[in-house]
Design a protein around this motif. Structure first.
Motif, PDB file in Angstrom:
ATOM      1  N   GLU B  51      19.102   9.001  -4.606  1.00 46.96           N
ATOM      2  CA  GLU B  51      19.043   8.752  -3.130  1.00 46.96           C
ATOM      3  C   GLU B  51      17.941   7.420  -3.538  1.00 46.96           C
ATOM      4  N   PRO B  52      18.487   6.215  -3.126  1.00 48.73           N
ATOM      5  CA  PRO B  52      17.626   5.005  -3.055  1.00 48.73           C
ATOM      6  C   PRO B  52      16.274   5.222  -2.733  1.00 48.73           C
ATOM      7  N   GLU B  53      15.239   4.881  -3.400  1.00 46.17           N
ATOM      8  CA  GLU B  53      13.767   5.323  -3.235  1.00 46.17           C
ATOM      9  C   GLU B  53      13.162   4.401  -2.258  1.00 46.17           C
ATOM     10  N   GLY B  68       5.657  -2.128  -7.847  1.00 43.05           N
ATOM     11  CA  GLY B  68       6.769  -2.827  -8.699  1.00 43.05           C
ATOM     12  C   GLY B  68       6.357  -3.599  -9.768  1.00 43.05           C
ATOM     13  N   LYS B  69       5.133  -4.059  -9.886  1.00 41.35           N
ATOM     14  CA  LYS B  69       4.510  -4.565 -11.000  1.00 41.35           C
ATOM     15  C   LYS B  69       4.337  -4.033 -11.968  1.00 41.35           C
ATOM     16  N   LEU B  70       4.605  -4.577 -13.602  1.00 40.38           N
ATOM     17  CA  LEU B  70       4.346  -3.694 -14.668  1.00 40.38           C
ATOM     18  C   LEU B  70       3.041  -3.315 -14.684  1.00 40.38           C
ATOM     19  N   MET B  98       5.627  -6.849  -5.917  1.00 40.60           N
ATOM     20  CA  MET B  98       6.607  -7.954  -6.358  1.00 40.60           C
ATOM     21  C   MET B  98       7.221  -8.899  -5.268  1.00 40.60           C
ATOM     22  N   ARG B 167       0.282 -18.632  -6.736  1.00 41.72           N
ATOM     23  CA  ARG B 167       0.930 -18.904  -7.853  1.00 41.72           C
ATOM     24  C   ARG B 167       2.254 -20.057  -7.486  1.00 41.72           C
ATOM     25  N   GLY B 170       6.040 -20.540 -13.016  1.00 42.78           N
ATOM     26  CA  GLY B 170       6.061 -19.685 -14.050  1.00 42.78           C
ATOM     27  C   GLY B 170       5.883 -18.351 -13.906  1.00 42.78           C
ATOM     28  N   ASP B 171       5.916 -17.594 -14.820  1.00 44.02           N
ATOM     29  CA  ASP B 171       5.748 -15.957 -14.673  1.00 44.02           C
ATOM     30  C   ASP B 171       5.119 -15.485 -15.926  1.00 44.02           C
ATOM     31  N   VAL B 173       5.146 -12.587 -17.372  1.00 40.17           N
ATOM     32  CA  VAL B 173       5.973 -11.786 -18.304  1.00 40.17           C
ATOM     33  C   VAL B 173       7.180 -12.451 -18.816  1.00 40.17           C
ATOM     34  N   TYR B 174       7.994 -12.850 -17.721  1.00 37.46           N
ATOM     35  CA  TYR B 174       9.443 -13.359 -17.881  1.00 37.46           C
ATOM     36  C   TYR B 174       9.508 -14.858 -18.217  1.00 37.46           C
ATOM     37  N   GLY B 175      10.619 -15.318 -18.154  1.00 33.92           N
ATOM     38  CA  GLY B 175      10.901 -16.722 -18.468  1.00 33.92           C
ATOM     39  C   GLY B 175      10.718 -17.300 -20.038  1.00 33.92           C
ATOM     40  N   ARG B 264       1.166   0.311 -23.201  1.00 33.59           N
ATOM     41  CA  ARG B 264       1.260  -0.007 -21.709  1.00 33.59           C
ATOM     42  C   ARG B 264       0.106  -0.075 -20.941  1.00 33.59           C
TER      43      ARG B 264
END
Lengths: 178, 328
Positions: B51-53, B68-70, B98, B167, B170-171, B173-175, B264
């Motif tokens: 089921e979608p959470e 939702g963030k790392l 996020m 912000r 940029g990001d 973690v990503y990009g 982590r």
């Protein structure tokens, strides 16, 4: 008003139930997809295969692939990542309806190519492969966590895990669409 | 005839309403294809999938406290309440949310120094991975030094910090690896001991800092790098007021952080923060060595060795820093 209601009621009553065993796929023109007996994958529209589709240059450190258990280890990690993601309520819906057999293979090839473990990547490029999926950065975070879990299970050292993520992270430009 | 047409469209409506649930399960089925007289086919039994959470609360399209963030990418609350690395502000946004989400963060921090004790607590609101609003209240216990400074034994200096950070690019973690997450921030700070600040020569008991931060997690090296420019005239963050007797004004100060991800959940690092000396009391630059550990997704503990140099003429203020942060 009464006559309208009556007309509606009459029309509803007159509606015929569909015959038993109606082939709805046929009725609505749904093409049946058949898995390839050898690969177990559904056929896809042709596209140009190129290692450049993997989205990044392979690692130049020969020791990195060993940290992932070589080619076989990498394939297991890719398959495990897909399994975890399919079962992950945060992102399972994105995978629904996609060919998981093919995804396990192509993701395995991609990671294997990026880690320079002796594979060619035969999948589509990142932008095409993720088009229409509506992937968000939060979805990507969930996928990263599942990949990290798979790598942890395979006892990949954390620094090596991050070196693979470093190859994947810039692909967010092609993958994240909303 | 018009009656029949109306009746037909009504019966269509009927079908659509009665079979809404089934149609929902068949998104590819164009509604227009449903001819009158044809009932909608039963929903195809879908493969069992989770089921979608529905995490957190949902208001409209905004998710509250859904996370939702790392891990650790929301940073560690600074002494001024913004998210960062403890003493340096980062371009990170507080809270675990996020895009499209709202999160919160709360913290409590204690610093034990040879002659002083710092206690602070505060909260922050994160809106998307975009905007952070923060508040922190700090108490700085002067202990025996208070008597020597003529303030009184155990006199406590107070500081309230109100922050906003946006912000802008940029990001973390990503990009591209070369494009860091970049954020601008303002921190409005009010000394609760204006009389003391002015007695020491400070021009004001309140001031507003402007920060520009760039932070990036260089995954290939497991290294977090941060650089922040702060335009400020705060004396010891503002505990000793703002500006100096000779009109010593604002200047750009630097805050730098380096962190190494052990896992982590664990990161160790070092920070540096340059400081002005508007009051001529020999205010020193700050540095720290920190270790942060995410005990759970929400709970992060940070321990650090801090060297604050000379504080209010009391030199060699080196000690321990402990902070607990709860974020959703």
């Amino acid at each position: 008003m009464l006559s309208i209601t009556t007309a509606a009621a009459v029309l509803m009553v007159l509606q015929q139930a569909p015959a038993e065993g109606t082939d709805w796929d046929k009725a609505f023109g749904v093409e049946e997809r058949v898995r390839d007996p050898e690969t177990g994958e559904f056929p896809v529209d042709p596209y140009e295969q190129d290692n450049a589709n993997a989205g990044a240059a392979p690692s130049e450190d020969p020791r990195l692939a060993a940290a992932f258990g070589g080619r076989e280890g990498i394939k297991r990690i890719a398959a495990r990542t897909v399994e975890l993601s399919e079962a992950d309520p945060r992102i399972a819906a994105i995978f629904a309806g996609h060919d998981m057999v093919r995804l396990k293979r192509t993701l395995g090839e991609q990671l294997c190519y990026l880690l320079d473990a002796g594979c060619d990547y035969t999948g589509r490029d990142m932008r095409t492969a993720h088009a229409e999926m509506g992937v968000t950065k939060a979805d990507l975070n969930a996928l990263v966590e599942n990949l990290q879990a798979a790598m942890r299970e395979a006892r990949v050292p954390f620094a090596a895990q991050n070196r693979l993520l470093a190859k994947l992270a810039p692909m967010s430009r092609e993958v994240v669409t909303r | 005839m018009w009656l029949a047409t109306l009746g037909m469209s009504l019966s269509l409506l009927c079908i659509a309403a009665a079979c809404q649930a089934a149609a929902g399960a068949l998104p590819e089925l164009p509604a227009g294809d449903a001819a009158p007289g044809a009932t909608v086919p039963p929903a195809v039994a879908a493969e069992p999938s989770p089921e979608p959470e529905e995490r957190g609360l949902k208001i409209g399209r905004t998710r509250l406290l859904a996370g939702g963030k790392l891990l650790l990418t929301n940073g560690i609350t600074t002494v001024e309440g913004a998210s960062g690395g403890g003493i340096a502000s980062w371009a990170t946004i507080a809270g675990r949310q996020m895009g499209g989400g709202i999160g919160v963060s709360a913290h409590a921090t204690g610093i034990e120094l040879p002659d002083f004790g710092w206690r602070s607590a505060g909260a922050a609101l994160g809106i998307g991975d975009r905007l952070e609003l923060s508040f922190a209240r700090a108490d700085f216990d002067t202990r025996d030094a208070g008597a020597l400074l003529g303030l009184g034994q155990g006199y406590t200096l107070g500081l309230d910090s109100f922050g906003a950070k946006l912000r802008i690019a940029g990001d973390l973690v990503y990009g591209e690896a070369w494009l860091p997450q970049i954020a601008v921030g303002i921190e409005h700070k009010r000394s609760r001991d204006g009389a003391v600040a002015r007695a020491l020569g400070a021009a004001s008991d309140e001031g507003t800092d402007v920060t520009l931060s760039a932070t990036k997690l260089l995954l290939a090296r497991s290294l977090l790098v941060n650089a922040t420019l702060r335009y400020t005239r705060a004396n010891q963050l503002g505990l000793l007021g703002f500006g100096g007797p000779d009109g010593a004004g604002r200047a750009v100060q630097f805050e730098g952080s380096l962190g190494y991800q052990l896992s982590r959940r664990a990161v160790i690092g070092a920070e540096f923060r340059s400081k002005p000396d508007n009051l001529g009391l020999g205010e020193d630059d700050w540095m720290d060595l920190f270790a942060a550990y995410a005990l759970t997704d929400a709970l992060t503990l940070t321990a650090a060795y801090v060297d604050l140099g000379s504080v209010a003429t009391f030199s060699d203020q080196r000690g321990g820093y402990l902070s607990v942060q709860l974020a959703f």
